[in-house]
Write a protein that holds these residues in place. Structure first.
Motif, PDB file in Angstrom:
ATOM      1  N   UNK A  59      49.225  13.004  61.832  1.00 21.99           N
ATOM      2  CA  UNK A  59      49.109  13.695  60.791  1.00 21.99           C
ATOM      3  C   UNK A  59      50.385  14.278  60.249  1.00 21.99           C
ATOM      4  N   UNK A  60      51.011  14.885  61.239  1.00 17.64           N
ATOM      5  CA  UNK A  60      52.384  15.255  60.797  1.00 17.64           C
ATOM      6  C   UNK A  60      53.159  14.173  60.116  1.00 17.64           C
ATOM      7  N   UNK A  61      53.350  13.034  60.324  1.00 11.91           N
ATOM      8  CA  UNK A  61      54.035  11.976  59.782  1.00 11.91           C
ATOM      9  C   UNK A  61      53.437  11.756  58.409  1.00 11.91           C
ATOM     10  N   UNK A  89      40.503  12.438  55.054  1.00 10.94           N
ATOM     11  CA  UNK A  89      40.056  13.464  55.983  1.00 10.94           C
ATOM     12  C   UNK A  89      39.932  12.749  57.207  1.00 10.94           C
ATOM     13  N   UNK A  90      40.097  13.480  58.516  1.00 10.54           N
ATOM     14  CA  UNK A  90      39.710  13.049  59.791  1.00 10.54           C
ATOM     15  C   UNK A  90      40.216  14.239  60.547  1.00 10.54           C
ATOM     16  N   UNK A  91      39.209  14.506  61.657  1.00  8.99           N
ATOM     17  CA  UNK A  91      37.971  13.911  61.882  1.00  8.99           C
ATOM     18  C   UNK A  91      36.954  14.055  60.968  1.00  8.99           C
ATOM     19  N   UNK A 133      35.380   5.832  54.764  1.00  8.88           N
ATOM     20  CA  UNK A 133      36.053   4.493  54.793  1.00  8.88           C
ATOM     21  C   UNK A 133      36.330   4.577  56.443  1.00  8.88           C
ATOM     22  N   UNK A 134      36.470   3.069  56.904  1.00  8.59           N
ATOM     23  CA  UNK A 134      36.903   3.262  58.326  1.00  8.59           C
ATOM     24  C   UNK A 134      38.388   2.928  58.307  1.00  8.59           C
ATOM     25  N   UNK A 168      45.551   7.795  57.306  1.00 13.06           N
ATOM     26  CA  UNK A 168      45.709   7.123  56.156  1.00 13.06           C
ATOM     27  C   UNK A 168      46.150   7.963  54.751  1.00 13.06           C
ATOM     28  N   UNK A 169      47.047   7.601  54.253  1.00 15.51           N
ATOM     29  CA  UNK A 169      47.592   8.168  52.956  1.00 15.51           C
ATOM     30  C   UNK A 169      47.268   7.395  52.104  1.00 15.51           C
ATOM     31  N   UNK A 170      47.016   7.703  50.739  1.00 11.96           N
ATOM     32  CA  UNK A 170      46.715   7.046  49.263  1.00 11.96           C
ATOM     33  C   UNK A 170      47.794   7.585  48.455  1.00 11.96           C
TER      34      UNK A 170
END
Length: 156
Positions: free
Chosen positions: A76-78, A97-99, A104-105, A137-139
Motif C-alpha cells: 500500500x505504501x508503494x 480498497x483492500x481488504x 474486482x479480483x 491496484x492503482x487506477x
C-alpha cells in the motif's frame, strides 16, 4: 508518462505491472470505472513476500476494517507513492480498497499486466516468486507508456 517514471517508486522487493483498460472485459471495465470513470491505465503493485510472517494480520484501529498485515502495509505504501506522483503530474490516481470486497479480483487484473498467471489452484503465480506475492491496484486517468507484457509460463 512513462512506466519508468513510476517504477523508481517501488522497492527491490516489488514489481509494477501495467495494462491499458482496453485489455479487460466489459464487466471488469465497468467495475473499474465505478472507482475512476476516466480510467486509462491499471497499475498493479506486486510485493514479493519473503517470510510467512508478512501475511500475519493484526489489529490496527487506523485501518478501515481495523486490521492489516506487513505485506499489505508495504504494498500500500508503494501504491500511495504512485498515487502521489500521479497527482503531482496532474493525473488522478485511485487506490482500490483492500481488504474487503471492491468488486474486482486483484489477481485477475494482474494477469493482464504480465506479472503472472492463475494456477490450477486459482492462486496467482509469479514466474520468480511463485505464490509468495501480495497485490495492490492503482487506477489512473494517465496514459502510461509501457512495453507490452511478456508472459512467462508459470504453470504447466
Amino acid at each position: 508518462m512513462r512506466h519508468d517514471d513510476l517504477a523508481t517508486l517501488a522497492a527491490e522487493c516489488c514489481r509494477l505491472g501495467f495494462a491499458s483498460i482496453d485489455r479487460y472485459g466489459a464487466e471488469e471495465r465497468e467495475a473499474l470505472r465505478a472507482f475512476l470513470p476516466d480510467v486509462r491505465t491499471v497499475i498493479v503493485v506486486a510485493h514479493h513476500v519473503t517470510h510467512s510472517l508478512e501475511w500475519v494480520w493484526f489489529a490496527s484501529p487506523a485501518e478501515p476494517l481495523g486490521e492489516t498485515c506487513p505485506a499489505d502495509l508495504h504494498a500500500r505504501l508503494t501504491a500511495e507513492r504512485i498515487c502521489h506522483r500521479l497527482d503531482v503530474e496532474g493525473h488522478a490516481g485511485v487506490l482500490l480498497p483492500y481488504p474487503g470486497a471492491c468488486g474486482v479480483m486483484f489477481k485477475t487484473l494482474a494477469t493482464r499486466t504480465g506479472l503472472g498467471q492463475l494456477g490450477d489452484s486459482f492462486l496467482f503465480m509469479n514466474a520468480d516468486w511463485g505464490p509468495w506475492i501480495h497485490l495492490r491496484v492503482v487506477l489512473t486517468d494517465a496514459h502510461v507508456e509501457f512495453e507490452p507484457p511478456v508472459v512467462r509460463e508459470v504453470c504447466n
